[in-house]
Scaffold this active site. Structure first.
Site, PDB file in Angstrom:
ATOM      1  N   ASP A 109      -7.318   9.778  -5.917  1.00  0.00           N
ATOM      2  CA  ASP A 109      -7.675   9.011  -6.844  1.00  0.00           C
ATOM      3  C   ASP A 109      -6.854   9.024  -8.044  1.00  0.00           C
ATOM      4  O   ASP A 109      -6.451   7.828  -8.639  1.00  0.00           O
ATOM      5  CB  ASP A 109      -9.215   9.550  -7.385  1.00  0.00           C
ATOM      6  N   ASP A 154       0.750  -1.190  -0.098  1.00  0.00           N
ATOM      7  CA  ASP A 154      -0.026  -0.025  -0.093  1.00  0.00           C
ATOM      8  C   ASP A 154       0.964   1.073  -0.115  1.00  0.00           C
ATOM      9  O   ASP A 154       2.174   1.009   0.155  1.00  0.00           O
ATOM     10  CB  ASP A 154      -0.999  -0.062   1.107  1.00  0.00           C
ATOM     11  N   GLU A 202      -6.074   2.145  -0.542  1.00  0.00           N
ATOM     12  CA  GLU A 202      -4.970   2.280  -1.202  1.00  0.00           C
ATOM     13  C   GLU A 202      -4.106   1.012  -0.923  1.00  0.00           C
ATOM     14  O   GLU A 202      -2.776   1.117  -1.527  1.00  0.00           O
ATOM     15  CB  GLU A 202      -4.011   3.501  -0.388  1.00  0.00           C
ATOM     16  N   ASN A 262      -4.559  12.618   0.781  1.00  0.00           N
ATOM     17  CA  ASN A 262      -5.782  12.961   0.699  1.00  0.00           C
ATOM     18  C   ASN A 262      -6.069  14.331   1.588  1.00  0.00           C
ATOM     19  O   ASN A 262      -6.920  15.037   1.160  1.00  0.00           O
ATOM     20  CB  ASN A 262      -6.702  11.782   0.885  1.00  0.00           C
TER      21      ASN A 262
END
Length: 386
Positions: free
Chosen positions: A272, A255, A298, A263
């Site tokens: 995104d 990840d 993620e 974010n």
């Protein structure tokens, strides 16, 4: 008498109304009587009915017999049963109509030399009739099917007289396309094959829709990687292959480090975009047999088929470096990876749990790193540092 089924005695003294079917159009009789009463010979076809009620077609030639002064004394009718001819003509019309439907049709001789094709064939393949008549369907081979495929086709044709299935052909412009084809052997009275009739239609659009539906069912809508459900199916198949065919495989889970900060600082739209670009970046390192999936959020997972632990670790280091050197939507990111080879006898959940713990350990070791399952188990990491 043989035609009508009536005896001579049953017919003498009666009018032709006895055998009329009531189904011959009135204009036929009107034309007949107008011609005869004018003293001329009439020829035509009439649908009559035999004594047993069966309908039959007659070709009639009726000649007026005249007296000295030109008056009509009698009529002489010569009749021929043409029922069989009518049936053949109807069958030919039906065959002709069927031949010119939207289904592409090819008729060959017993040696598969093409004798006739219809317009639908030309529309689909691009070949006009003059370019294929006298040739064989080998002209359309795409190379997508091996020798065994055609052997099975011919075995089925020989044993049953019919074959149907999906096949990929080559059109005049060099495009390979899928079609659904049906081939039927046509035998003569002695049972010998005289012709083959092939009917097919293009299924490219159907295949496109099927592919689109499959993607919707198996792909993550954001990244285009496999979704969790499809990945579980692939993982199950890898376990089965390992158990029955002794095919090793490696599972990687990774990840994005500190993705929550990305974010929070730049917004979910940027987040995104980074996920999308990361998926493209990783796909560029994969073989056709490898599987990339978005595990959730993620986090991603990769299946490396026919790979052992050492190979999985080397691959993981390579993608770690690849990501470290790239810029994703203007941001630098790193990933942490857990790597584990499948052990015979363990379940899918056991494997994913081990690799997840390795990823957990990579986070504990400072992120931007690769951790093998064996090392993670030795460290026995427990603290949640994600």
């Amino acid at each position: 008498m043989d035609i009508t089924g009536y005896s001579r005695d049953e017919l003498l003294g009666k009018t032709p109304a006895l055998i009329q079917s009531g189904m011959t159009p009135y204009h036929v009789y009107n034309d007949m009587w107008a011609t005869l009463l004018a003293g001329n010979v009439w020829k035509g076809e009439i649908l009559n009915r035999r004594k047993n009620g069966e309908l039959y077609w007659e070709a009639q030639t009726i000649t007026p017999v005249k007296g000295v002064e030109g008056e009509i004394l009698n009529f002489v009718a010569v009749k021929e049963d043409i029922t069989h001819r009518h049936q053949q003509e109807n069958e030919l019309r039906l065959m002709a109509a069927a031949f010119e439907t939207g289904q592409a049709t090819v008729i060959t001789d017993a040696n598969m030399v093409i004798e006739r094709v219809n317009q639908a064939f030309t529309d689909i393949t691009g070949y006009p009739s003059q370019e294929v008549i006298g040739k064989t369907p080998r002209l359309f081979k795409s190379g997508r099917h091996d020798k065994a495929f055609y052997q099975r086709m011919w075995e089925t044709l020989r044993d049953t007289g019919h074959w149907q299935g999906e096949i990929w052909n080559l059109n005049k412009w060099g495009d390979i396309y899928p079609l659904w084809q049906s081939i039927t052997a046509v035998n003569d009275a002695d049972g010998e094959v005289r012709h083959f009739v092939s009917v097919f239609h293009d299924i490219a659009e159907r295949k496109r829709i099927e592919h689109e539906l499959e993607n919707q069912a198996t792909r993550d809508h954001l990244t285009g990687a496999y979704n969790r459900r499809a990945f579980d199916t692939s993982l199950s198949q890898c376990v089965s292959d390992a158990l029955h065919a002794h095919q090793p495989f490696v599972l990687l889970m990774f990840d994005i480090d500190h993705f929550k900060k990305v974010n929070d600082n730049y917004g979910h739209d940027v987040g995104d975009e980074i996920l999308q670009q990361l998926a493209v970046c990783i796909k560029g390192c994969l073989r056709d047999s490898d599987i990339l999936a978005r595990w959730g959020g993620e986090e991603f997972a990769i299946l490396l088929r026919s790979t052992q632990q050492s190979g999985g670790e080397t691959f993981a280091e390579r993608i770690c470096q690849r990501v470290r050197r790239r810029v994703f939507s203007g941001q630098r990111i790193t990933i942490s990876i857990g790597v584990g080879e499948y052990r015979l006898g363990e379940t899918q959940d056991m494997l994913t749990s081990r690799v997840d713990q390795a990823l957990y350990a990579a986070k504990h070791q400072g992120r931007d790193t690769v951790m093998a399952c064996a090392q993670a188990e030795a460290d026995n990491v427990e603290e949640d540092v994600r």
